[in-house]
Scaffold this motif. Structure first.
Motif, PDB file in Angstrom:
ATOM      1  N   PHE A  53     -61.682 -24.870  55.908  1.00  0.00           N
ATOM      2  CA  PHE A  53     -60.523 -23.868  56.177  1.00  0.00           C
ATOM      3  C   PHE A  53     -60.569 -23.056  57.385  1.00  0.00           C
ATOM      4  O   PHE A  53     -61.837 -22.509  57.581  1.00  0.00           O
ATOM      5  CB  PHE A  53     -60.591 -22.935  54.856  1.00  0.00           C
ATOM      6  N   ARG A  55     -58.677 -19.883  59.651  1.00  0.00           N
ATOM      7  CA  ARG A  55     -57.531 -18.613  59.931  1.00  0.00           C
ATOM      8  C   ARG A  55     -57.017 -19.079  61.167  1.00  0.00           C
ATOM      9  O   ARG A  55     -57.760 -19.193  62.244  1.00  0.00           O
ATOM     10  CB  ARG A  55     -58.413 -17.302  59.910  1.00  0.00           C
ATOM     11  N   MET A 190     -57.440 -27.543  56.786  1.00  0.00           N
ATOM     12  CA  MET A 190     -56.673 -26.600  56.083  1.00  0.00           C
ATOM     13  C   MET A 190     -56.572 -25.465  57.211  1.00  0.00           C
ATOM     14  O   MET A 190     -57.281 -24.499  57.048  1.00  0.00           O
ATOM     15  CB  MET A 190     -56.970 -26.017  54.701  1.00  0.00           C
ATOM     16  N   TYR A 191     -55.494 -25.304  57.807  1.00  0.00           N
ATOM     17  CA  TYR A 191     -55.207 -24.213  58.869  1.00  0.00           C
ATOM     18  C   TYR A 191     -54.430 -23.098  58.229  1.00  0.00           C
ATOM     19  O   TYR A 191     -53.034 -23.242  57.716  1.00  0.00           O
ATOM     20  CB  TYR A 191     -54.506 -24.845  60.127  1.00  0.00           C
ATOM     21  N   CYS A 192     -54.851 -21.940  58.017  1.00  0.00           N
ATOM     22  CA  CYS A 192     -54.321 -20.682  57.228  1.00  0.00           C
ATOM     23  C   CYS A 192     -53.522 -19.742  58.020  1.00  0.00           C
ATOM     24  O   CYS A 192     -54.323 -19.369  58.894  1.00  0.00           O
ATOM     25  CB  CYS A 192     -55.140 -20.391  56.211  1.00  0.00           C
ATOM     26  N   LYS A 194     -50.387 -16.100  57.412  1.00  0.00           N
ATOM     27  CA  LYS A 194     -49.897 -15.476  56.505  1.00  0.00           C
ATOM     28  C   LYS A 194     -48.428 -16.089  56.258  1.00  0.00           C
ATOM     29  O   LYS A 194     -47.630 -16.402  57.078  1.00  0.00           O
ATOM     30  CB  LYS A 194     -49.716 -14.103  57.171  1.00  0.00           C
ATOM     31  N   HIS A 197     -49.146 -22.432  56.312  1.00  0.00           N
ATOM     32  CA  HIS A 197     -50.350 -23.023  56.663  1.00  0.00           C
ATOM     33  C   HIS A 197     -49.849 -24.640  56.663  1.00  0.00           C
ATOM     34  O   HIS A 197     -48.663 -25.115  56.718  1.00  0.00           O
ATOM     35  CB  HIS A 197     -51.459 -22.958  55.121  1.00  0.00           C
ATOM     36  N   HIS A 291     -50.689 -28.116  46.383  1.00  0.00           N
ATOM     37  CA  HIS A 291     -51.780 -27.412  47.232  1.00  0.00           C
ATOM     38  C   HIS A 291     -53.004 -27.667  47.013  1.00  0.00           C
ATOM     39  O   HIS A 291     -54.129 -27.457  47.396  1.00  0.00           O
ATOM     40  CB  HIS A 291     -51.500 -26.015  47.026  1.00  0.00           C
ATOM     41  N   TYR A 349     -54.254 -19.849  50.191  1.00  0.00           N
ATOM     42  CA  TYR A 349     -54.279 -20.380  51.468  1.00  0.00           C
ATOM     43  C   TYR A 349     -53.358 -19.351  52.399  1.00  0.00           C
ATOM     44  O   TYR A 349     -53.847 -19.383  53.806  1.00  0.00           O
ATOM     45  CB  TYR A 349     -53.664 -21.553  51.513  1.00  0.00           C
ATOM     46  N   GLU A 350     -52.355 -18.966  51.845  1.00  0.00           N
ATOM     47  CA  GLU A 350     -51.896 -17.832  52.684  1.00  0.00           C
ATOM     48  C   GLU A 350     -51.763 -16.188  52.737  1.00  0.00           C
ATOM     49  O   GLU A 350     -50.923 -15.532  53.162  1.00  0.00           O
ATOM     50  CB  GLU A 350     -50.146 -18.285  52.692  1.00  0.00           C
ATOM     51  N   ASP A 357     -56.808 -11.393  52.532  1.00  0.00           N
ATOM     52  CA  ASP A 357     -57.760 -12.113  53.603  1.00  0.00           C
ATOM     53  C   ASP A 357     -59.416 -11.484  53.520  1.00  0.00           C
ATOM     54  O   ASP A 357     -59.908 -11.646  54.664  1.00  0.00           O
ATOM     55  CB  ASP A 357     -57.225 -12.124  54.925  1.00  0.00           C
ATOM     56  N   TYR A 359     -62.373 -12.751  53.205  1.00  0.00           N
ATOM     57  CA  TYR A 359     -63.005 -13.948  53.252  1.00  0.00           C
ATOM     58  C   TYR A 359     -64.215 -14.291  52.185  1.00  0.00           C
ATOM     59  O   TYR A 359     -64.568 -15.108  51.669  1.00  0.00           O
ATOM     60  CB  TYR A 359     -63.230 -14.377  54.433  1.00  0.00           C
TER      61      TYR A 359
END
Length: 401
Positions: A53, A55, A190-192, A194, A197, A291, A349-350, A357, A359
């Motif tokens: 994952f 951001r 997984m590129y996340c 807002k 993704h 997802h 994810y978003e 966010d 984390y």
């Protein structure tokens, strides 16, 4: 007998993934060896990367979580996966070009009505006809006469997401990177960001990067999607959504020539999968968002449990409804829980969940939302369903269904 409206077995060319619990079923069915040849990074029982994952929507990307369960994320090209299933299918059981339009459920058989005007009968009708299931719609329409609150619950609803699905030759990505591998050519990513993704992972022994860009429209969740559900679009349509993201994402989407734009529809959690001699299975019962990579696996679990019940020595044509009641008692709550978890996962994810966010709490929450993978094995599900079936006695009256 298996009937299918299409002229042959076929699958849209894209990636498919699954987890360890589904792999256990495929091993039991004797498919593991052939599927290992088709899989990217065949499972060896050791922990592997589920998803890395990052951001990614702020120009400079950073890892915020790594999900590394046993077996990792098992990936295939859908067509190759289907080829193995077809290879193991007994000959003579599939009949093509038959589109079911309606059925009549009687005390001792089901009458099938097809679009070509023909009819047939069966002891049991299992609906594997997907998100837009004709069988599910009739089952719930019939049930409305007794339970008016079931009106419209069987209709698919728009999740608010659209996906851009594309297959990118991995060599093209490597060439742009000086001939070297990138994360996208080696690792499930997984590129996340807002409300957006991107999922990417290699398939076909690393020759293809399966890439899925997802965009969420909060105002559309639960509403009607008025455009075509699936259309082809140019890669530029995908790229515009990821302007300003970290360089490896921007570079990846630049390699997309064409993509398929899908509106992501799913079902509300249904209160029943069974009526009389008719049962819902797979997407017909619990179509879910992608997802958690769970949709195909849940369909296979449905079939595994149902087949065990139908194949039991005490099951006969006369007491099929008893087996179906046991199937529903186990699979409905489990699959509905997975359906809910999948929708929540996409929001995490978003950064649209209660964790935002943050984390420190988001990473553990992502893992926890996947806990259903380890709560119970498919074999334990079968054992529980068997006990339920035996508790129902020799035959369950139709009045109880």
């Amino acid at each position: 007998m298996y009937t299918k409206a299409a002229k042959e077995f076929g699958e849209i060319g894209a990636g498919i993934m699954m987890w360890e619990r589904t792999w256990r079923i495929l091993q039991t069915l004797g498919m593991a060896e052939d599927l290992s040849k088709a899989a990217n990074s065949p499972p060896n029982g050791l922990p592997g990367i589920g998803f890395d994952f990052r951001r990614s929507d702020r120009g400079v990307g950073s890892q915020f979580h790594l999900y590394a369960p046993p077996y990792g994320c098992i990936r295939f090209h859908r067509a190759h996966f289907l080829d193995v299933f077809v290879k193991h299918l007994p000959s003579g059981v599939a009949h093509f070009g038959k589109r079911l339009t309606s059925y009549e459920d009687t005390p001792d058989k089901v009458i099938l009505n097809f679009a070509d005007g023909s009819q047939n009968t069966c002891d049991l009708l299992v609906a594997c006809d997907g998100l837009k299931s004709v069988i599910r719609m009739q089952m719930y329409k019939d049930a409305q006469f007794k339970e008016p609150q079931l009106k419209d619950i069987a209709e698919p609803v728009w999740s608010g997401w659209v996906t851009y699905r594309a297959l990118i030759p991995a060599d093209r990505v490597r060439e742009a990177n000086g001939g070297k591998d990138t994360r996208t050519t080696t690792t499930p990513m997984m590129y996340c960001g807002k409300n957006k993704h991107i999922v990417s992972y290699p398939i076909c022994q690393g020759r293809i990067v399966n890439t899925v860009g997802l965009v969420f429209y909060p105002e559309g969740e639960g509403k009607t999607y008025d455009a075509p559900w699936v259309i082809e679009c140019d890669g530029s349509e995908v790229a515009k959504h990821y302007v300003g993201w970290e360089p490896e994402v921007v570079d990846l989407v630049q390699h997309i020539d064409k993509a398929m734009l899908w509106s992501v529809h799913h079902l509300k959690p249904l209160p029943m999968y069974v009526s009389g001699r008719v049962a819902l299975l797979g997407d017909a019962a619990h179509a879910m968002t992608p997802h958690q990579g769970a949709g195909a696996g849940q369909a296979i679990e449905d079939a595994f449990v149902l087949a065990a019940l139908l194949g039991h020595s005490t099951t006969s044509a006369q007491n099929i409804p008893r087996a179906l009641a046991a199937y529903e008692s186990v699979r409905l709550p489990f699959a509905n829980k997975t359906l809910r978890a999948s929708a929540l996962q996409g929001k995490m994810y978003e950064f649209n969940s209660v964790h935002g966010d943050n984390y420190a709490s988001l990473g553990p929450a992502l893992d926890e939302n996947w806990e259903w993978l380890w709560e119970e094995t498919p074999e334990e599900e079968v054992e529980r369903a068997m006990k339920r079936m035996q508790s129902l006695g020799p035959r369950i009256p139709r009045s109880r269904l």
